[in-house]
Design an enzyme around this catalytic site. Structure first.
Site, mmCIF file in Angstrom:
data_model
loop_
_atom_site.group_PDB
_atom_site.id
_atom_site.type_symbol
_atom_site.label_atom_id
_atom_site.label_comp_id
_atom_site.label_asym_id
_atom_site.label_seq_id
_atom_site.Cartn_x
_atom_site.Cartn_y
_atom_site.Cartn_z
ATOM 1 N N ASP A 17 0.967 -1.289 -0.021
ATOM 2 C CA ASP A 17 0.055 0.083 -0.031
ATOM 3 C C ASP A 17 0.893 1.194 0.046
ATOM 4 O OD1 ASP A 17 -1.286 2.475 1.481
ATOM 5 O OD2 ASP A 17 -2.972 1.135 1.397
ATOM 6 N N LEU B 171 -5.683 1.950 0.461
ATOM 7 C CA LEU B 171 -5.678 1.181 -0.637
ATOM 8 C C LEU B 171 -5.810 -0.444 -0.471
ATOM 9 C CD1 LEU B 171 -2.889 2.878 -2.845
ATOM 10 C CD2 LEU B 171 -5.389 3.240 -2.570
ATOM 11 N N ASP B 172 -5.018 -0.796 0.542
ATOM 12 C CA ASP B 172 -5.072 -2.056 1.222
ATOM 13 C C ASP B 172 -6.447 -2.415 1.857
ATOM 14 O OD1 ASP B 172 -2.877 -3.542 1.147
ATOM 15 O OD2 ASP B 172 -1.846 -2.758 2.974
ATOM 16 N N HIS B 173 -7.015 -1.574 2.681
ATOM 17 C CA HIS B 173 -8.266 -1.903 3.452
ATOM 18 C C HIS B 173 -9.536 -1.990 2.284
ATOM 19 C CE1 HIS B 173 -7.422 -2.471 7.916
ATOM 20 N NE2 HIS B 173 -6.292 -1.589 7.271
ATOM 21 N N GLY C 29 -9.160 -5.212 0.422
ATOM 22 C CA GLY C 29 -9.685 -6.183 1.262
ATOM 23 C C GLY C 29 -11.004 -6.489 1.007
#
Length: 475
Positions: free
Chosen positions: A338, A368-370, A373
């Site tokens: 991220d 961006l990661d979350h 997900g």
């Protein structure tokens, strides 16, 4: 610009339509709250709310498919943003989780005036960067070495060595980059039918009404690490799936992230390079409904675990893939996280400009990661719904760079950087305590509120490799 609540609703409606899900579902969703809730010039609250709500509403759609009835779904933006920072708020036996960032990780100015971000939280990435720079494991030594070099040359040489480094770009510079051009026009998520199989209804719901949840009896092989993929698995577990986390002893892990994202999962270890473990993997695959993986595009094909092989071995599989920069383009195989994607694609530069200049500025969460997900979880459930209605094997793809493109498309928040920080003390009403294999955990409750089947984690987080590599009975 339009209000954050309407922005969230519009973003979710677009995701929903693109996934081919029933439009009547949208009438059962309630969104509350508005940006800015965290200091950012980007609509991070709308992105959090839309992506998380998409996953919650997809769970409700599967529930309707299985039970015949819709249930109300609600997502509050403040709660969604707290869950987007779940690793920051984790407490183990009342104490903050240990620091997991390596001492030399972060941003450095180079000799050409550019900036690079180093990701050295894995030992092999750290050691590789130190070999590349020829310096000691000290922040000052790294700064001196980089002050003699050009930012994009460091990025290129690091990529050639398989390391995790990104040069900072402006949006304008990123837009000229061949990888940005390869992604232009892509949505944050793609859903593709990759094989034929008859329609496959989910197994019957449990007779015990308390145990019945949208994903009860469905099985997920989770081969992911760090944040985005594990958040997807955690979300599927919260809605009742049997999620089996598959890691290997030789793969590095980051302990606090394992603790935070392993809620609701069982955990086993398999080395797919080993013949016996590969046989066990294929046995698990034949009983799985979903495979969730975050290796670089093409990395699992050589081990017989890629999407095409999975669809041949298990017709009807839903194969879910995460990458850093997308599955096409010159950077498709590049390692990334991220923070690196934020740096490379222009967000750090844009946030600094919005704040009046100065050093690069990250987004106030691993957005961006979350978001990736929850979009991975949404895509998995959308494909399960499509599988039940149409049949087929399905491949869901999400990349951090595509998610960044999606966030950027939501526009900017005037004066957004003036918003206050969200502290641990500010979100006490959103926290819960859980037992675990690491001690008592204080964690953020799931923000996707389903009225009839509240999201919950039945199993505690446990150390990696705690369980046998086998499925639970579907009943």
């Amino acid at each position: 610009m339009e209000s954050a609540s309407s922005l969230s609703a519009a973003a979710l409606a677009s995701l929903w339509q693109d996934a081919g899900l029933p439009g009547e579902a949208l009438a059962h969703l309630r969104l509350s709250g508005s940006d800015p809730l965290l200091p950012s010039s980007f609509a991070v609250g709308a992105a959090a709310q839309a992506s998380l709500a998409a996953s919650a509403l997809a769970a409700a759609a599967l529930w309707q498919l299985r039970s015949g009835s819709w249930q109300p779904v609600a997502v509050d933006m403040r709660h969604a943003l707290a869950e987007f920072r779940s690793e920051r708020y984790l407490r183990v036996d009342g104490r903050p989780a240990p620091e997991f960032h390596d001492s030399i990780a972060g941003l450095y100015r180079c000799g050409d005036g550019g900036w690079v971000r180093l990701h050295t939280n894995f030992p092999h990435h750290r050691d590789g960067v130190l070999r590349l720079l020829g310096c000691a494991h000290e922040r000052d030594a790294v700064a001196v070495a980089l002050a003699q070099l050009r930012a994009e040359e460091v990025e290129r040489e690091a990529a050639e060595a398989g390391l995790a480094v990104a040069a900072m770009r402006s949006f304008e510079a990123w837009d000229r980059h061949p990888q940005a051009q390869a992604l232009r026009g892509w949505p944050p998520l793609t859903l593709e039918r990759i094989g034929e199989a008859p329609p496959a209804a989910p197994p019957p719901l449990p007779d015990d009404a308390e145990a019945a949840r949208p994903l009860s009896g469905l099985r997920v092989l989770d081969l992911t690490r760090i944040i985005a993929g594990p958040v997807a698995g955690r979300t599927l577990a919260a809605h009742g799936a049997d999620v089996l986390l598959v890691t290997a002893a030789h793969l590095p892990a980051i302990a606090p992230l394992v603790i935070d994202t392993s809620r609701g999962k069982r955990s086993c270890q398999l080395d797919l390079r080993d013949a016996e473990d590969a046989r066990t993997w294929h046995k698990l695959l034949h009983g799985a409904d979903v495979v969730l993986q975050a290796y670089r595009p093409g990395a699992l094909e050589g081990l017989g675990a890629g999407p095409a092989a999975a669809a041949r071995a298990r017709p009807g599989i839903v194969y879910v893939s995460l990458s850093a920069y997308g599955h096409a383009g010159p950077w498709a195989g590049r390692r990334g996280f991220d923070s690196l994607v934020q740096t490379a694609t222009g967000f750090n530069h844009a946030e600094a400009e919005a704040g009046g200049g100065g050093a690069p500025r990250p987004l106030p969460a691993q957005v961006l990661d979350h978001a990736a997900g929850y979009l991975l979880a949404f895509g998995a459930m959308a494909a399960l719904w499509r599988r039940a209605a149409e049949g087929g094997s399905w491949h869901v793809r999400v990349s951090l760079a595509q998610v960044g493109q999606w966030l950027r498309g939501m526009g900017r928040i005037p004066q957004g950087l003036a918003a206050p920080e969200q502290r641990f003390e500010d979100i006490g009403d959103l926290l819960m305590t859980l037992p675990s294999g690491f001690g008592e955990l204080t964690v953020v409750r799931h923000a996707g509120q389903l009225a009839q089947t509240p999201a919950r984690w039945v199993l505690p987080s446990v150390p990696l490799g705690t369980h046998a590599a086998e499925w639970l009975p579907r009943g």
